[in-house]
Design a protein around this motif. Structure first.
Motif, PDB file in Angstrom:
ATOM      1  N   ASN A   1      -3.768  20.438  45.962  1.00 17.18           N
ATOM      2  CA  ASN A   1      -5.076  19.825  45.643  1.00 17.18           C
ATOM      3  C   ASN A   1      -5.046  19.240  44.228  1.00 17.18           C
ATOM      4  O   ASN A   1      -5.532  18.125  44.003  1.00 17.18           O
ATOM      5  CB  ASN A   1      -6.208  20.847  45.711  1.00 17.18           C
TER       6      ASN A   1
ATOM      7  N   GLY B   1       3.096  21.938  49.064  1.00 22.41           N
ATOM      8  CA  GLY B   1       2.047  22.943  49.204  1.00 22.41           C
ATOM      9  C   GLY B   1       1.813  23.194  50.687  1.00 22.41           C
ATOM     10  O   GLY B   1       2.702  23.627  51.412  1.00 22.41           O
ATOM     11  N   GLY B   2       0.612  22.848  51.155  1.00 22.11           N
ATOM     12  CA  GLY B   2       0.283  23.067  52.565  1.00 22.11           C
ATOM     13  C   GLY B   2       0.801  21.965  53.476  1.00 22.11           C
ATOM     14  O   GLY B   2       0.630  22.027  54.681  1.00 22.11           O
ATOM     15  N   ASN B   3       1.409  20.935  52.890  1.00 23.36           N
ATOM     16  CA  ASN B   3       1.930  19.792  53.661  1.00 23.36           C
ATOM     17  C   ASN B   3       0.837  19.125  54.497  1.00 23.36           C
ATOM     18  O   ASN B   3       1.079  18.698  55.622  1.00 23.36           O
ATOM     19  CB  ASN B   3       3.104  20.237  54.544  1.00 23.36           C
ATOM     20  N   THR B   4      -0.366  19.046  53.936  1.00 18.01           N
ATOM     21  CA  THR B   4      -1.457  18.348  54.630  1.00 18.01           C
ATOM     22  C   THR B   4      -1.728  16.975  54.004  1.00 18.01           C
ATOM     23  O   THR B   4      -2.678  16.293  54.402  1.00 18.01           O
ATOM     24  CB  THR B   4      -2.780  19.149  54.598  1.00 18.01           C
ATOM     25  N   GLY B   5      -0.931  16.601  53.022  1.00 16.61           N
ATOM     26  CA  GLY B   5      -1.104  15.302  52.365  1.00 16.61           C
ATOM     27  C   GLY B   5      -0.952  14.183  53.390  1.00 16.61           C
ATOM     28  O   GLY B   5      -0.236  14.337  54.386  1.00 16.61           O
TER      29      GLY B   5
ATOM     30  N   PRO C   1       8.302  19.078  45.678  1.00 18.64           N
ATOM     31  CA  PRO C   1       7.364  20.202  45.747  1.00 18.64           C
ATOM     32  C   PRO C   1       6.491  20.071  46.989  1.00 18.64           C
ATOM     33  O   PRO C   1       6.100  18.974  47.363  1.00 18.64           O
ATOM     34  CB  PRO C   1       6.496  20.046  44.481  1.00 18.64           C
TER      35      PRO C   1
ATOM     36  N   ILE D   1       3.457  22.356  39.406  1.00 18.46           N
ATOM     37  CA  ILE D   1       2.352  23.225  38.979  1.00 18.46           C
ATOM     38  C   ILE D   1       2.575  24.593  39.626  1.00 18.46           C
ATOM     39  O   ILE D   1       2.754  24.686  40.847  1.00 18.46           O
ATOM     40  CB  ILE D   1       0.997  22.629  39.431  1.00 18.46           C
TER      41      ILE D   1
ATOM     42  N   GLN E   1      -3.051  23.848  49.752  1.00 21.55           N
ATOM     43  CA  GLN E   1      -2.939  24.816  48.658  1.00 21.55           C
ATOM     44  C   GLN E   1      -3.512  24.217  47.373  1.00 21.55           C
ATOM     45  O   GLN E   1      -3.479  22.993  47.181  1.00 21.55           O
ATOM     46  CB  GLN E   1      -1.473  25.183  48.425  1.00 21.55           C
TER      47      GLN E   1
ATOM     48  N   GLY F   1     -10.351  15.137  46.480  1.00 22.08           N
ATOM     49  CA  GLY F   1     -11.796  14.902  46.343  1.00 22.08           C
ATOM     50  C   GLY F   1     -12.570  15.839  47.251  1.00 22.08           C
ATOM     51  O   GLY F   1     -12.914  16.939  46.877  1.00 22.08           O
TER      52      GLY F   1
ATOM     53  N   GLU G   1      -8.570   9.150  47.116  1.00 21.38           N
ATOM     54  CA  GLU G   1      -8.376  10.591  46.941  1.00 21.38           C
ATOM     55  C   GLU G   1      -7.085  11.124  47.546  1.00 21.38           C
ATOM     56  O   GLU G   1      -6.745  12.271  47.337  1.00 21.38           O
ATOM     57  CB  GLU G   1      -9.579  11.376  47.493  1.00 21.38           C
TER      58      GLU G   1
HETATM   59  C1  LIG Z   1      -7.776  17.002  58.251  1.00 22.02           C
HETATM   60  C2  LIG Z   1      -7.541  16.594  56.815  1.00 22.02           C
HETATM   61  C3  LIG Z   1      -8.613  16.303  56.007  1.00 22.02           C
HETATM   62  C4  LIG Z   1      -8.417  15.931  54.667  1.00 22.02           C
HETATM   63  N1  LIG Z   1      -9.512  15.667  53.896  1.00 22.02           N
HETATM   64  C5  LIG Z   1      -9.336  15.347  52.602  1.00 22.02           C
HETATM   65  C6  LIG Z   1     -10.451  15.101  51.756  1.00 22.02           C
HETATM   66  O1  LIG Z   1     -11.600  15.128  52.174  1.00 22.02           O
HETATM   67  N2  LIG Z   1     -10.215  14.813  50.465  1.00 22.02           N
HETATM   68  C7  LIG Z   1      -8.948  14.757  49.946  1.00 22.02           C
HETATM   69  O2  LIG Z   1      -8.782  14.505  48.751  1.00 22.02           O
HETATM   70  N3  LIG Z   1      -7.857  14.967  50.735  1.00 22.02           N
HETATM   71  C8  LIG Z   1      -8.023  15.268  52.031  1.00 22.02           C
HETATM   72  N4  LIG Z   1      -6.933  15.488  52.827  1.00 22.02           N
HETATM   73  C9  LIG Z   1      -5.579  15.334  52.280  1.00 22.02           C
HETATM   74  C10 LIG Z   1      -4.933  16.647  51.801  1.00 22.02           C
HETATM   75  O3  LIG Z   1      -5.499  17.770  52.398  1.00 22.02           O
HETATM   76  C11 LIG Z   1      -5.083  16.782  50.328  1.00 22.02           C
HETATM   77  O4  LIG Z   1      -4.371  15.731  49.711  1.00 22.02           O
HETATM   78  C12 LIG Z   1      -4.577  18.105  49.746  1.00 22.02           C
HETATM   79  O5  LIG Z   1      -5.003  18.146  48.410  1.00 22.02           O
HETATM   80  C13 LIG Z   1      -3.079  18.288  49.813  1.00 22.02           C
HETATM   81  O6  LIG Z   1      -2.765  19.651  49.541  1.00 22.02           O
HETATM   82  P1  LIG Z   1      -1.427  20.299  50.117  1.00 22.02           P
HETATM   83  O7  LIG Z   1      -1.302  21.665  49.560  1.00 22.02           O
HETATM   84  O8  LIG Z   1      -1.369  20.193  51.593  1.00 22.02           O
HETATM   85  O9  LIG Z   1      -0.347  19.353  49.432  1.00 22.02           O
HETATM   86  P2  LIG Z   1       0.972  18.747  50.071  1.00 22.02           P
HETATM   87  O10 LIG Z   1       0.653  17.848  51.198  1.00 22.02           O
HETATM   88  O11 LIG Z   1       1.953  19.820  50.327  1.00 22.02           O
HETATM   89  O12 LIG Z   1       1.469  17.862  48.824  1.00 22.02           O
HETATM   90  C14 LIG Z   1       0.746  16.757  48.376  1.00 22.02           C
HETATM   91  C15 LIG Z   1       1.448  16.184  47.130  1.00 22.02           C
HETATM   92  O13 LIG Z   1       1.381  17.110  46.054  1.00 22.02           O
HETATM   93  C16 LIG Z   1       2.674  17.533  45.663  1.00 22.02           C
HETATM   94  N5  LIG Z   1       2.583  18.974  45.410  1.00 22.02           N
HETATM   95  C17 LIG Z   1       2.173  19.943  46.258  1.00 22.02           C
HETATM   96  N6  LIG Z   1       2.144  21.126  45.617  1.00 22.02           N
HETATM   97  C18 LIG Z   1       2.547  20.902  44.349  1.00 22.02           C
HETATM   98  C19 LIG Z   1       2.709  21.720  43.200  1.00 22.02           C
HETATM   99  N7  LIG Z   1       2.455  23.011  43.225  1.00 22.02           N
HETATM  100  N8  LIG Z   1       3.155  21.143  42.045  1.00 22.02           N
HETATM  101  C20 LIG Z   1       3.431  19.814  42.002  1.00 22.02           C
HETATM  102  N9  LIG Z   1       3.288  18.990  43.054  1.00 22.02           N
HETATM  103  C21 LIG Z   1       2.846  19.537  44.208  1.00 22.02           C
HETATM  104  C22 LIG Z   1       3.604  17.156  46.801  1.00 22.02           C
HETATM  105  O14 LIG Z   1       4.922  16.901  46.339  1.00 22.02           O
HETATM  106  C23 LIG Z   1       2.925  15.909  47.344  1.00 22.02           C
HETATM  107  O15 LIG Z   1       3.281  14.795  46.567  1.00 22.02           O
HETATM  108  C24 LIG Z   1      -7.102  15.856  54.155  1.00 22.02           C
HETATM  109  C25 LIG Z   1      -6.021  16.163  54.972  1.00 22.02           C
HETATM  110  C26 LIG Z   1      -6.227  16.524  56.291  1.00 22.02           C
HETATM  111  C27 LIG Z   1      -5.031  16.876  57.123  1.00 22.02           C
END
Ligand SMILES: Cc1cc2nc3c(=O)[nH]c(=O)nc-3n(C[C@H](O)[C@H](O)[C@H](O)COP(=O)(O)OP(=O)(O)OC[C@H]3O[C@@H](n4cnc5c(N)ncnc54)[C@H](O)[C@@H]3O)c2cc1C
Length: 458
Positions: free
Chosen positions: A143, A68-72, A66, A205, A139, A149, A416
């Motif tokens: 999150n 989302g925004g691929n920012t993990g 899965p 989710i 996304q 966090g 986090e």
């Molecule tokens: C500049 C920057 C700052 C950041 N600051 C913080 C911060 O302050 N606090 C913090 O906690 N994080 C932070 N992060 C990390 C990141 O943004 C978070 O972890 C965010 O919650 C990931 O969301 P995403 O949609 O990009 O998920 P993704 O990177 O796409 O995925 C993250 C994980 O969730 C899974 N996933 C995604 N969507 C779903 C879904 N719908 N159902 C099931 N699994 C799913 C994926 O398989 C992967 O394992 C930061 C990242 C960057 C680049």
């Protein structure tokens, strides 16, 4: 029919991406540290399409990643290349289904960008407090799956605490409708908690019911200079006793981080006239007037200064100044991009000692070490990054020192960001064997074929 054709029948052929120029951004993580090929990227538009895609993959024994925004930041959202995988992007599932102002809830699809959820709440006169630097791209599904966090945990808690209900597609394709909008519901095991922070290893989710809060009518932002992390922790205690829950963010920033930001961006300036060793960016929110809140914050800071708890402080006088101060904090991740990263937590009271001990140990092993330490100190969470760049080749030795120190302080190796691929092995050294056994048992129960985001977390 090929797999891609079968998937195309479910989501439409143009929502199955196979061309390298289309798939590349989905196959590589934000830090460009993890990259692998998968069969394709699939972009469903509804929970029933996700369900059909996952049922097909279960039948064909194809793993699902899965995304989302691929920012993990731990390599959780990209393929491992170790088996047949597809990337399932939630990006098209981006509808705000409903806002219930009287129940203070928002019902949203998993692919909603976090900033869009915040905006929808704001338009309805409410606050959705989850906030982090990636909020324009990450996304809500991501999150919740990482239990993100961010900067408002001190007052509102982590992502987990913002959720009342979930809709999840299970690894066999069935849809679990747990979209309850209840604040009280003691009817047995709270299943939604299992999917929050599971990093996509137990299911996908597809939607959530989120808690909303009254929007503060007054905010104040202060940039505070201090001698040390110890002074910061003492200041936190003092401020909380003076302003209570009005303190919503308390971010520690070392001088090395500020210098990196000033080098990185010519548009950002040092908010204070003289260089100081440590800073705190503090945010306050309240109902009532901004003048009253500012007076309260000023008098609390004056009292702290009289007690010697701070060296200097500036309170933002306009929205522009507030945005400028937060820009410093938000620019830190990109300003010191290439070094060995750690996202750790220790009890708040032990932060100063942890920083002292770890710096000493790193200094013994690497005399030229550069430490970029910042984070959500009110939550005991530090981003403890170690340079210079050439230490990237000795990442394991660096992290061993940090993680061993952490163990001695009863801390966590992931505050986090989650475990993903990055900390999958390391976690075994830190968790109780029984806890790991129970986690594996849960994984087997939900996902007996091991097809949901394999190679991550466990
Ligand atoms: C500049 C920057 C700052 C950041 N600051 C913080 C911060 O302050 N606090 C913090 O906690 N994080 C932070 N992060 C990390 C990141 O943004 C978070 O972890 C965010 O919650 C990931 O969301 P995403 O949609 O990009 O998920 P993704 O990177 O796409 O995925 C993250 C994980 O969730 C899974 N996933 C995604 N969507 C779903 C879904 N719908 N159902 C099931 N699994 C799913 C994926 O398989 C992967 O394992 C930061 C990242 C960057 C680049």
């Amino acid at each position: 029919m090929t797999l891609q054709q079968l998937l195309g029948e479910i989501v439409g052929a143009r929502n199955v991406l196979t061309a390298p120029e289309d798939t590349k951004p989905y196959f590589t993580d934000w830090r460009r540290q993890y990259s692998a090929e998968a069969e394709c990227v699939v972009r469903p538009a509804s929970a029933s399409e996700v369900s059909a895609v996952i049922a097909l993959c279960a039948r064909e024994e194809i793993a699902v990643v899965p995304q989302g925004g691929n920012t993990g930041l731990v390599g959780g959202s990209v393929p491992t290349g170790e088996c047949r995988e597809i990337v399932l992007s939630l990006a098209r599932m981006n509808r705000i289904r409903a806002i219930d102002v009287l129940n203070d809830t928002a019902t949203v699809e998993a692919g909603c960008v976090l900033a869009a959820v915040q905006r929808a709440a704001d338009d309805a006169g409410r606050l959705f407090p989850l906030s982090l630097a990636a909020e324009g791209s990450c996304q809500i599904g991501g999150n919740l799956s990482t239990n993100a966090g961010g900067v408002n945990v001190l007052r509102y808690g982590t992502a987990r605490e913002q959720v009342l209900g979930l809709e999840v597609v299970l690894p066999d394709g069935r849809i679990w409708n747990g979209m309850r909008a209840l604040r009280k519901d003691n009817t047995g095991y709270d299943l939604k908690q299992l999917f929050l922070g599971a990093e996509g290893t137990l299911g996908v989710i597809t939607a959530a019911v989120l808690r909303l809060f009254p929007k503060p009518t007054a905010t104040a932002t202060a940039w505070i200079a201090l001698d040390s992390p110890r002074a910061a922790v003492e200041l936190l205690g003092l401020l909380r006793s003076r302003v209570g829950d009005r303190l919503s963010a308390f971010e520690l920033i070392s001088r090395a981080c500020l210098d990196a930001v000033l080098r990185h961006s010519a548009e950002i300036h040092d908010p204070l006239p003289a260089a100081q060793p440590w800073y705190v960016l503090a945010e306050f929110g309240d109902s009532g007037s901004s003048e009253l809140l500012r007076e309260r914050v000023e008098s609390a800071l004056e009292e702290c200064a009289e007690r010697g708890a701070l060296r200097d402080a500036a309170i933002a006088q306009s929205n522009e100044q507030t945005r400028g101060l937060w820009r410093i904090r938000e620019t830190i991740p990109e300003a010191q991009f290439t070094n060995v990263k750690h996202d750790v937590s220790v009890p708040v009271s032990r932060i100063p000692e942890f920083i002292e001990v770890t710096e000493r140990e790193l200094g013994k092993a690497f005399p030229a070490v550069e430490i970029y330490c910042f984070g959500h100190v009110g939550d005991g969470n530090l981003h403890y990054n170690v340079g210079p760049e050439n230490l990237m080749t000795r990442r394991e030795e660096v992290s061993r020192i940090v993680y061993d120190a952490l163990k001695a302080f009863d801390g966590s190796i992931s505050a986090e960001h989650g475990l993903g691929q990055l900390k999958r092995e390391e976690v075994r050294r830190h968790k109780d064997p029984l806890e790991l056994e129970l986690m594996r048992a849960l994984k087997r129960t939900f996902d007996p074929k091991g097809l949901m985001n394999p190679g991550k977390v466990l």
